[in-house]
Write a protein that holds these residues in place. Structure first.
Motif, mmCIF file in Angstrom:
data_model
loop_
_atom_site.group_PDB
_atom_site.id
_atom_site.type_symbol
_atom_site.label_atom_id
_atom_site.label_comp_id
_atom_site.label_asym_id
_atom_site.label_seq_id
_atom_site.Cartn_x
_atom_site.Cartn_y
_atom_site.Cartn_z
ATOM 1 N N ARG A 66 0.823 -1.218 0.000
ATOM 2 C CA ARG A 66 0.000 0.000 0.000
ATOM 3 C C ARG A 66 0.858 1.269 0.000
ATOM 4 N N PHE A 67 2.000 1.230 0.670
ATOM 5 C CA PHE A 67 2.869 2.399 0.786
ATOM 6 C C PHE A 67 4.120 2.190 -0.061
ATOM 7 N N THR A 68 4.633 3.300 -0.610
ATOM 8 C CA THR A 68 5.870 3.272 -1.375
ATOM 9 C C THR A 68 6.758 4.426 -0.934
ATOM 10 N N ILE A 69 7.974 4.098 -0.541
ATOM 11 C CA ILE A 69 8.948 5.127 -0.180
ATOM 12 C C ILE A 69 9.879 5.356 -1.368
ATOM 13 N N SER A 70 10.218 6.614 -1.601
ATOM 14 C CA SER A 70 11.150 6.952 -2.677
ATOM 15 C C SER A 70 11.942 8.188 -2.248
#
Length: 125
Positions: A66-70
Motif C-alpha cells: 500500500r505504501f511506497t517510499i522513494s
C-alpha cells in the motif's frame, strides 16, 4: 545546521491516498538512510518504511503493498506514497535520517539521527 521538514499530512477517507514529503535543508553533501516512522495516539512509535542511499527499500508488514517510499537525492527529499489508507493508519508521521553529511565551513561534518517535526495523517472510516 540540518533540518528535516515534513508536509502532506491531511484528513482523508478510508481507501484514499496521500503523498508525504520530507525535505532536508542546509548545506547538505549527502544523506544516508532515510526512514518514515509513525506514532498513533497511545501507541509506540513504529518504523513504517526505509530507503537507503542506494535506493533499496523495506516496509512494515502492515503497509506492504500500500505504501511506497522513494527519494530524490538531487533535492534531498524523501517521499511516502500512501494508497488504500485505513483508519488504523491514522498517526503523526515523521521522517528520520540516520546520517546527514553537511558542509561546515571548509569541512564536512555529520549530523546523526536527524528528525523532522512530524505531519498528521487522519483517516476517517
Amino acid at each position: 545546521q540540518v533540518r528535516l521538514v515534513e508536509s502532506g499530512g491531511d484528513l482523508v477517507q478510508a481507501g484514499g491516498s496521500l503523498r508525504l514529503s520530507c525535505a532536508a535543508s542546509g548545506k547538505i553533501f549527502s544523506i544516508n538512510t532515510m526512514n518514515w516512522y509513525r506514532q498513533a495516539p497511545g501507541k509506540q512509535r513504529e518504523l513504517v518504511a526505509t530507503i537507503n542511499s542506494g535506493g533499496s527499500t523495506s516496509y512494515a508488514q502492515s503497509v506492504k503493498g500500500r505504501f511506497t517510499i522513494s527519494r530524490d537525492n538531487a533535492n534531498n527529499t524523501v517521499f511516502l506514497q500512501m494508497n488504500n489508507l485505513k483508519p488504523e493508519d491514522t498517526a503523526v508521521y515523521s521522517c528520520n535520517a540516520d546520517r546527514v553529511t553537511f558542509y561546515s565551513g571548509s569541512y564536512l561534518s555529520n549530523a546523526l539521527d536527524v528528525w523532522g517535526q512530524g505531519t498528521l495523517v487522519t483517516v476517517s472510516p
